[in-house]
Scaffold this motif. Structure first.
Motif, PDB file in Angstrom:
ATOM      1  N   GLY A 186      40.860  40.155 -20.472  1.00 21.60           N
ATOM      2  CA  GLY A 186      41.733  39.756 -19.377  1.00 21.60           C
ATOM      3  C   GLY A 186      41.167  40.111 -18.017  1.00 21.60           C
ATOM      4  N   ARG A 187      40.326  41.158 -17.955  1.00 19.94           N
ATOM      5  CA  ARG A 187      39.745  41.550 -16.673  1.00 19.94           C
ATOM      6  C   ARG A 187      38.837  40.466 -16.112  1.00 19.94           C
ATOM      7  N   PHE A 188      38.231  39.645 -16.983  1.00 15.81           N
ATOM      8  CA  PHE A 188      37.378  38.565 -16.511  1.00 15.81           C
ATOM      9  C   PHE A 188      38.211  37.457 -15.861  1.00 15.81           C
ATOM     10  N   ALA A 189      39.345  37.166 -16.419  1.00 18.00           N
ATOM     11  CA  ALA A 189      40.224  36.150 -15.846  1.00 18.00           C
ATOM     12  C   ALA A 189      40.737  36.602 -14.488  1.00 18.00           C
ATOM     13  N   ALA A 190      41.062  37.882 -14.349  1.00 15.52           N
ATOM     14  CA  ALA A 190      41.540  38.395 -13.068  1.00 15.52           C
ATOM     15  C   ALA A 190      40.461  38.272 -12.007  1.00 15.52           C
ATOM     16  N   SER A 191      39.212  38.524 -12.351  1.00 15.91           N
ATOM     17  CA  SER A 191      38.118  38.415 -11.394  1.00 15.91           C
ATOM     18  C   SER A 191      37.943  36.984 -10.915  1.00 15.91           C
ATOM     19  N   ALA A 192      38.133  36.026 -11.803  1.00 13.95           N
ATOM     20  CA  ALA A 192      37.967  34.617 -11.436  1.00 13.95           C
ATOM     21  C   ALA A 192      39.004  34.201 -10.406  1.00 13.95           C
ATOM     22  N   ARG A 193      40.190  34.809 -10.459  1.00 17.47           N
ATOM     23  CA  ARG A 193      41.245  34.469  -9.505  1.00 17.47           C
ATOM     24  C   ARG A 193      41.129  35.281  -8.219  1.00 17.47           C
ATOM     25  N   ALA A 194      40.308  36.324  -8.239  1.00 16.41           N
ATOM     26  CA  ALA A 194      40.155  37.182  -7.071  1.00 16.41           C
ATOM     27  C   ALA A 194      39.384  36.452  -5.976  1.00 16.41           C
ATOM     28  N   GLN A 195      39.254  37.121  -4.868  1.00 17.28           N
ATOM     29  CA  GLN A 195      38.491  36.564  -3.751  1.00 17.28           C
ATOM     30  C   GLN A 195      37.129  36.080  -4.242  1.00 17.28           C
ATOM     31  N   THR A 196      36.729  34.909  -3.817  1.00 20.98           N
ATOM     32  CA  THR A 196      35.465  34.357  -4.294  1.00 20.98           C
ATOM     33  C   THR A 196      34.342  34.470  -3.269  1.00 20.98           C
ATOM     34  N   LYS A 197      34.636  34.861  -2.053  1.00 18.46           N
ATOM     35  CA  LYS A 197      33.600  35.019  -1.045  1.00 18.46           C
ATOM     36  C   LYS A 197      33.321  36.507  -0.861  1.00 18.46           C
ATOM     37  N   HIS A 198      32.223  36.935  -1.411  1.00 18.78           N
ATOM     38  CA  HIS A 198      31.882  38.346  -1.464  1.00 18.78           C
ATOM     39  C   HIS A 198      30.854  38.697  -0.400  1.00 18.78           C
ATOM     40  N   ILE A 199      30.411  39.946  -0.424  1.00 15.65           N
ATOM     41  CA  ILE A 199      29.327  40.374   0.456  1.00 15.65           C
ATOM     42  C   ILE A 199      28.114  40.692  -0.412  1.00 15.65           C
ATOM     43  N   ARG A 200      26.946  40.515   0.181  1.00 17.75           N
ATOM     44  CA  ARG A 200      25.700  40.858  -0.506  1.00 17.75           C
ATOM     45  C   ARG A 200      24.836  41.675   0.435  1.00 17.75           C
ATOM     46  N   LEU A 201      24.270  42.710  -0.139  1.00 11.32           N
ATOM     47  CA  LEU A 201      23.386  43.586   0.602  1.00 11.32           C
ATOM     48  C   LEU A 201      21.998  43.506  -0.017  1.00 11.32           C
ATOM     49  N   TYR A 202      20.993  43.374   0.841  1.00 15.26           N
ATOM     50  CA  TYR A 202      19.604  43.315   0.385  1.00 15.26           C
ATOM     51  C   TYR A 202      18.822  44.449   1.024  1.00 15.26           C
ATOM     52  N   VAL A 203      18.015  45.113   0.219  1.00 18.31           N
ATOM     53  CA  VAL A 203      17.128  46.159   0.710  1.00 18.31           C
ATOM     54  C   VAL A 203      15.711  45.765   0.323  1.00 18.31           C
ATOM     55  N   GLU A 204      14.845  45.650   1.337  1.00 15.46           N
ATOM     56  CA  GLU A 204      13.433  45.363   1.081  1.00 15.46           C
ATOM     57  C   GLU A 204      12.735  46.696   0.853  1.00 15.46           C
ATOM     58  N   MET A 205      12.060  46.801  -0.276  1.00 15.94           N
ATOM     59  CA  MET A 205      11.488  48.087  -0.687  1.00 15.94           C
ATOM     60  C   MET A 205       9.970  47.997  -0.829  1.00 15.94           C
ATOM     61  N   ASP A 206       9.305  49.088  -0.474  1.00 12.52           N
ATOM     62  CA  ASP A 206       7.860  49.201  -0.660  1.00 12.52           C
ATOM     63  C   ASP A 206       7.606  50.361  -1.626  1.00 12.52           C
ATOM     64  N   VAL A 207       7.467  50.024  -2.889  1.00 18.49           N
ATOM     65  CA  VAL A 207       7.312  51.020  -3.946  1.00 18.49           C
ATOM     66  C   VAL A 207       5.854  51.043  -4.407  1.00 18.49           C
ATOM     67  N   PRO A 208       5.179  52.185  -4.285  1.00 24.12           N
ATOM     68  CA  PRO A 208       3.796  52.273  -4.763  1.00 24.12           C
ATOM     69  C   PRO A 208       3.732  52.039  -6.272  1.00 24.12           C
ATOM     70  N   ALA A 209       2.651  51.429  -6.714  1.00 28.29           N
ATOM     71  CA  ALA A 209       2.485  51.120  -8.146  1.00 28.29           C
ATOM     72  C   ALA A 209       2.665  52.366  -9.014  1.00 28.29           C
ATOM     73  N   ALA A 210       2.203  53.497  -8.548  1.00 33.69           N
ATOM     74  CA  ALA A 210       2.299  54.740  -9.326  1.00 33.69           C
ATOM     75  C   ALA A 210       3.742  55.223  -9.495  1.00 33.69           C
ATOM     76  N   ARG A 211       4.678  54.695  -8.689  1.00 32.48           N
ATOM     77  CA  ARG A 211       6.081  55.151  -8.765  1.00 32.48           C
ATOM     78  C   ARG A 211       7.032  54.069  -9.278  1.00 32.48           C
ATOM     79  N   GLU A 212       6.488  52.901  -9.620  1.00 37.69           N
ATOM     80  CA  GLU A 212       7.341  51.801 -10.084  1.00 37.69           C
ATOM     81  C   GLU A 212       8.164  52.196 -11.304  1.00 37.69           C
ATOM     82  N   ARG A 213       7.543  52.769 -12.313  1.00 36.27           N
ATOM     83  CA  ARG A 213       8.253  53.142 -13.543  1.00 36.27           C
ATOM     84  C   ARG A 213       9.377  54.120 -13.228  1.00 36.27           C
ATOM     85  N   GLU A 214       9.120  55.100 -12.369  1.00 35.62           N
ATOM     86  CA  GLU A 214      10.136  56.081 -11.968  1.00 35.62           C
ATOM     87  C   GLU A 214      11.312  55.391 -11.281  1.00 35.62           C
TER      88      GLU A 214
END
Length: 136
Positions: free
Chosen positions: A21-49
């Motif tokens: 039922g929680r999925f049906a409630a979400s479909a009726r909820a507000q449909t215009k959301h916010i999105r946040l983007y973070v551009e990241m510079d991760v060294p190859a040696a730290r990718e797995r971490e």
């Protein structure tokens, strides 16, 4: 009550018991959301971490918070057109129902505990690009 009504009632009861039922409630909820983007510079040696902290610590905490919709970590494959900083090899993407709920999430003790585990793997830990978009 006819057979069809009994089956329908049984199906609805089972779905509610399993939490569908929680999925049906979400479909009726507000449909215009916010999105946040973070551009990241991760060294190859730290990718797995970083990926381990993201998938095993950050995501399980984020999904618990009201308004959470989704979070993704994207790894840049190639530049197809235009230019972008070459060192930005990952993009963090977070979607929430509203900016107010996202603000509550980032003020939470859970966020204060899990975001630094991801952030510390980045070369640039101050003034990295963070962009907030409204869905229109």
């Amino acid at each position: 009550m006819n057979r069809r009504g009994i089956l329908q009632s049984a199906f609805i009861t089972a779905a509610a018991a399993l939490g569908f039922g929680r999925f049906a409630a979400s479909a009726r909820a507000q449909t215009k959301h916010i999105r946040l983007y973070v551009e990241m510079d991760v060294p190859a040696a730290r990718e797995r971490e970083m990926l381990d902290a993201f998938h095993n610590t950050f995501v399980p905490e984020a999904v618990k918070h009201p308004g959470y919709i989704r979070v993704k970590m994207l790894k840049r494959r190639s530049f197809i057109q235009g230019t972008a900083p070459a060192e930005h090899n990952y993009r963090f993407e977070l979607e929430f129902e509203s900016e107010e709920l996202r603000q509550k999430w980032i003020a939470s003790a859970g966020h204060q505990r899990v975001w630094p585990l991801v952030e510390r793997t980045m070369k640039t830990q101050k003034d990295y690009p963070v962009v907030l978009y409204d869905e229109v």
